[in-house]
Design an enzyme around this catalytic site. Structure first.
Site, PDB file in Angstrom:
ATOM      1  N   SER A 199       0.857  -1.180   0.000  1.00 36.06           N
ATOM      2  CA  SER A 199       0.000   0.000   0.000  1.00 36.06           C
ATOM      3  C   SER A 199       0.896   1.233   0.000  1.00 36.06           C
ATOM      4  O   SER A 199       2.117   1.125   0.059  1.00 36.06           O
ATOM      5  CB  SER A 199      -0.887   0.009   1.251  1.00 36.06           C
ATOM      6  N   LYS A 200       0.261   2.384  -0.034  1.00 35.80           N
ATOM      7  CA  LYS A 200       1.019   3.639  -0.100  1.00 35.80           C
ATOM      8  C   LYS A 200       1.967   3.802   1.076  1.00 35.80           C
ATOM      9  O   LYS A 200       2.940   4.537   0.999  1.00 35.80           O
ATOM     10  CB  LYS A 200       0.034   4.818  -0.151  1.00 35.80           C
TER      11      LYS A 200
END
Ligand code: GLU
Ligand code: ZN
Length: 490
Positions: free
Chosen positions: A254-255
């Site tokens: 994820s980010k």
């Protein structure tokens, strides 16, 4: 049997590493089997849909060199391939299920459903979800609701007893009690739009999809899809749910880990070959050791059974390494076209480059090729050519373990050797041995001599190889910069 697989993204966000890996596995599997790769746009979630996401999907696949045999823009025998253009198909099949008694109209108002939810939450009842209120409406009740102008949804009749099993190539048999499948999910909404489940199953069937490769997070939908295939009397395809792509900490990528959108990697100067190669290896291998694969090679040798059962780790450092390796394989001309947009953006090269500017880039190509990790590295690595600002921070010139006094001598005497050798046109190896001898004489490390020279010439402690930097600047400018820096120490 011809293999037919699809990538079926929802254009509700940018294409990320995980999605692209799903696309690649489908594409390579189709190609290696001599089958068809189909692109289908699942855009029935109109609230989350965006044009930008759709354009990003096309751009990303094109950039990676992934073409589809059937789908938007190219058409095909089972089109349209965009779900929002297929509403009538879904409506027809949903009505068919109602006629066959496998589905029913539900007239419950949002208010009733909300109240139901609240009651269930308050009573902490084990039973959550729709209460099948409309499963057995009488004909009068139905007509009354119609006359009241209520637009119904269509819900699937999920059996309350029994179990549903589906087989997954990687995970084996997966079995769920039907009572655990969400009670009577909506297939067709009151506005005539299908839900994901209905559209997905109908399209996979009508488009003749033989294998479904998709993210593992869709496993919970598996039993429901099997029940839908049964309700229609259709044969389900082969399932192969793909393990997650995780960061190094074992959490879903994820980010938090860094970039995940392919577009962002692209902007930073990652090459499509490197992304394609490395992303394919996150969860797949040919023989456990081979690392380099071109797209064409993967189109031949991809094997479904070699997909790993456990989740794959996306290692940003490893991708950087791959990218560097692919940069090393580029010709001078290719390097020039790759770096050009970055150099223009930095203001180093004009919008329509002059011959002189291009010649410079050609001179830069070879040293850059050995040093760049990302194409965007070209800008900091070549900044010294375009910007002659001197480094006025003395500490930058002073190598580890050195003091100012020692640096003054090392710098002055080293610079003398370097400039004399350059003037005489001697090969750089000679300069290196002379500097080595000087280092021994002064009892310092070689870097204590090279670092101040490097900083004087390039205004940085990390740079292109020294002899290339000098060649790029020319002897006159090099001399000027060295003299300017020496003044700092005198
Ligand atoms: N539209 C779904 C997605 O974006 C497709 C899932 C599937 O492949 O069935 O993930
Ligand atoms: Zn109802």
């Amino acid at each position: 049997m011809e293999v037919r697989v699809r990538y079926a993204p929802s254009p509700t966000g940018l294409q990320h590493i995980g999605g692209v890996r799903t696309a690649l596995y489908n594409y390579f599997f189709a190609r290696s089997q001599g089958g068809k790769f189909i692109l289908r746009i699942e855009d029935t979630d109109r609230e989350r849909y965006s044009d930008e996401s759709l354009q990003d999907l096309y751009d990303t696949l094109e950039w990676l060199g992934i073409s589809w045999d059937e789908g938007p823009n190219v058409g095909g025998p089972y089109g349209p391939y965009v779900q929002s253009e297929r509403l009538e198909i879904y409506q027809k099949y949903a009505r068919q299920l109602v006629e066959d008694g496998k589905a029913y109209y539900c007239y419950c108002t949002p208010e009733r459903l909300e109240k139901l939810r609240e009651e269930q939450a308050a009573s902490k009842s084990r039973y959550q979800g729709y209460d099948r209120h409309c499963a057995h409406l009488s004909e009068e009740e139905r007509r009354a609701a119609e006359e009241a102008g209520i637009k119904p949804v269509i819900r699937l009749r999920v059996p309350t007893e029994g179990k549903t099993t589906f087989h997954d190539v990687l995970m084996g048999d997966i079995t769920r009690r039907n009572s655990d499948v969400s009670p009577d999910p909506i297939l067709l909404k009151s506005d005539g739009y299908p839900t994901y489940h209905l559209a997905n199953v109908i399209d996979d069937h009508l488009m003749g999809i033989t294998h479904i490769m998709r993210a593992q997070e869709w496993i919970p939908s598996g039993p429901l899809h099997i029940l839908l295939y049964e309700a229609f009397g259709w044969e389900p395809p082969v399932y192969c749910h793909l393990p997650m792509v995780c960061g190094k900490d074992g959490q879903k990528l994820s980010k938090r880990h860094g970039d995940t959108a392919v577009r962002d990697f692209r902007a930073k100067g990652y090459l499509p070959e490197a992304i394609l190669n490395y992303v394919t290896l996150v969860g797949w291998s040919l023989d456990g050791s081979r690392e380099f694969f071109s797209r064409e090679e993967l189109e031949k040798c991809f094997v479904l059974e070699n997909i790993h059962v456990s989740s794959g780790t996306f290692d940003y450092k490893k991708l950087d390494w791959f990218n560097g390796q692919y940069i090393r394989r580029k010709s001078d001309d290719e390097i020039v076209s790759l770096i050009l947009p970055y150099m223009q953006k930095a203001g180093y090269v004009s919008a329509s480059p002059t011959k002189q500017e291009l010649d410079r880039l050609h001179m830069l190509a070879s040293p850059l090729r050995e040093r760049m990790r990302l194409v965007s590295d070209a800008v900091p690595l070549s900044a010294f050519i375009y910007d002659d600002r001197p480094c006025t921070d003395k500490s930058q010139y002073i190598a580890k373990g050195m003091d100012e006094e020692g640096t003054r001598t090392a710098f002055a005497r080293g610079a003398e050797i370097v400039l004399a050798n350059e003037r005489a046109g001697r090969p750089f190896e000679e300069t290196e041995s002379a500097v080595k001898a000087l280092a021994e004489e002064l009892s310092v490390k070689v870097n204590a001599i090279f670092q101040p020279i490097r900083v004087a010439i390039t205004n940085s402690t990390v740079s292109l190889p020294l002899h290339d930097s000098i060649r790029l600047l020319g002897l006159e400018e090099t001399t000027r910069r060295i003299e300017r820096a020496l003044k700092l120490f005198n």
